[in-house]
Design a protein around this motif. Structure first.
Motif, PDB file in Angstrom:
ATOM      1  N   ILE A 127      -2.666  -6.414  -2.972  1.00  0.00           N
ATOM      2  CA  ILE A 127      -3.026  -5.000  -3.062  1.00  0.00           C
ATOM      3  C   ILE A 127      -4.510  -4.845  -2.745  1.00  0.00           C
ATOM      4  CG2 ILE A 127      -3.118  -2.955  -4.541  1.00  0.00           C
ATOM      5  CD1 ILE A 127      -0.886  -4.272  -6.235  1.00  0.00           C
ATOM      6  N   GLY A 128      -4.796  -4.231  -1.606  1.00  0.00           N
ATOM      7  CA  GLY A 128      -6.195  -4.052  -1.223  1.00  0.00           C
ATOM      8  C   GLY A 128      -6.401  -2.892  -0.272  1.00  0.00           C
TER       9      GLY A 128
ATOM     10  N   GLU B 214       0.877  -1.178   0.000  1.00  0.00           N
ATOM     11  CA  GLU B 214       0.000   0.000   0.000  1.00  0.00           C
ATOM     12  C   GLU B 214       0.909   1.221   0.000  1.00  0.00           C
ATOM     13  OE1 GLU B 214      -3.703   2.170   2.304  1.00  0.00           O
ATOM     14  OE2 GLU B 214      -2.892   0.320   3.132  1.00  0.00           O
TER      15      GLU B 214
ATOM     16  N   MET C 114      -5.487  -8.890  -5.986  1.00  0.00           N
ATOM     17  CA  MET C 114      -6.135  -7.612  -5.695  1.00  0.00           C
ATOM     18  C   MET C 114      -7.592  -7.812  -5.306  1.00  0.00           C
ATOM     19  SD  MET C 114      -4.733  -5.085  -8.748  1.00  0.00           S
ATOM     20  CE  MET C 114      -5.472  -3.613  -7.999  1.00  0.00           C
TER      21      MET C 114
ATOM     22  N   GLY D 106      -8.769  -2.286  -4.279  1.00  0.00           N
ATOM     23  CA  GLY D 106      -7.356  -1.991  -4.473  1.00  0.00           C
ATOM     24  C   GLY D 106      -7.139  -1.293  -5.807  1.00  0.00           C
TER      25      GLY D 106
END
Length: 314
Positions: free
Chosen positions: A141-142, A104, A163, A167
């Motif tokens: 990725i979130g 992130e 994801m 994200g």
């Protein structure tokens, strides 16, 4: 269901790794903070915005990192990057079964400029070194800040990108594009446009993301376990054949999308009959739709992983 999006980096680690198994390297008590920020009288964090360490994931020894979006948007500086690189190198030295990166980040800290840019390049090299050593590298990725800039590039150095729809993944963030080229080029306040362009669904359809899951920690955990198994079975190394296949995919994508400014036009070109309905679909329904239609930009088979149904105890 527990939202991954709403958690901090320090909450995500125990939510994904086996309970009580994670050992942090250079915790806040070590007081390893950025010297550059202190010189500028900017706020510092005693973990420099990233948690790194080693734990168990489904009983496997997995090294991991989680970037804290709440500190400077997860931006990378010299110490932040050095912690990531050190963790990746130690994973190679100790023969880890995988590396899991909970990313992130808005990119490189402007405060640290060249030092941050060098750090990101070292992270990418360390990721590829881990893969060359046969260690699967999985990127998740979130988070609400997405994954942009140098870390957006780094994410694509992983074997598998997982994801959620929430994200976001791209080279330049929406605000950066608007600042450089004007609101006519990209309106960063148009949230629907931002998510259509950089969100998990679009990235999955373009082949930049191999697995899409709902915003649920159990789903992310299960997908990470499945991705590790799939990559281990096919080989983690980056080969010349992989690079040629990726280059071919990118060339097709560039040719097919030339002149298309709206993601929904791209989805229509992929054979999706109702592109306007895609943003409203839950992750499972979206994946079912994607499976039923032609996807020109499907990733190479060895890197692909299907979303798994969350099972087992943490």
């Amino acid at each position: 269901m527990s939202s991954y999006l709403e958690l901090t980096a320090r909450q995500r680690i125990p939510a994904i790794f086996d309970s009580g198994s994670f050992e942090e390297f250079l915790p806040p008590s070590s007081r390893v903070a950025s010297p550059h920020l202190a010189q500028l009288d900017a706020p510092v964090s005693f973990d420099d915005g990233v948690v790194v360490g080693r734990g168990l994931l489904g009983g496997q020894v997995v090294f991991g990192a989680a970037q804290e979006g709440g500190f400077m948007g997860g931006a990378v500086g010299e110490v932040h990057g050095a912690k990531l690189v050190g963790m990746l190198r130690r994973a190679v030295d100790e023969g880890a079964q995988a590396v899991l990166l909970l990313l992130e980040s808005g990119g490189v800290r402007l405060h640290e400029a060249n030092a941050g840019l060098i750090a990101v390049s070292e992270v990418m090299r360390a990721m590829l070194d881990a893969r060359e050593a046969g260690i699967p590298v999985i990127a998740v990725i979130g988070g609400s800040n997405g994954c942009f800039g140098g870390m957006g590039i780094s994410a694509r150095c992983a074997n598998t990108v997982i994801m959620s729809e929430e994200g976001r993944l791209a080279m330049s963030g929406p605000e950066v594009i608007e600042t450089a080229n004007g609101v006519e080029e990209f309106d960063s306040r148009d949230r629907a446009l931002v998510w259509r362009t950089t969100g998990g669904k679009h990235r999955y359809l373009l082949g930049d993301c191999q697995v899409l899951v709902p915003d649920d920690t159990a789903a992310f955990r299960a997908a990470a376990l499945q991705a590790i198994a799939d990559v281990a079975a096919g080989g983690a190394q980056l080969t010349l054949e992989d690079l040629l296949a990726e280059q071919g995919m990118l060339a097709r994508r560039l040719a097919d999308t030339e002149g298309l400014a709206e993601p929904m036009d791209v989805w229509k070109g992929l054979g999706i009959p109702d592109p306007a309905g895609v943003p409203m679909l839950e992750a499972e329904a979206f994946m079912a739709l994607a499976a039923r239609h032609r996807l020109d930009y499907r990733p190479a088979p060895q890197a692909a992983a299907q979303p798994a149904t969350p099972t087992g105890e943490q």
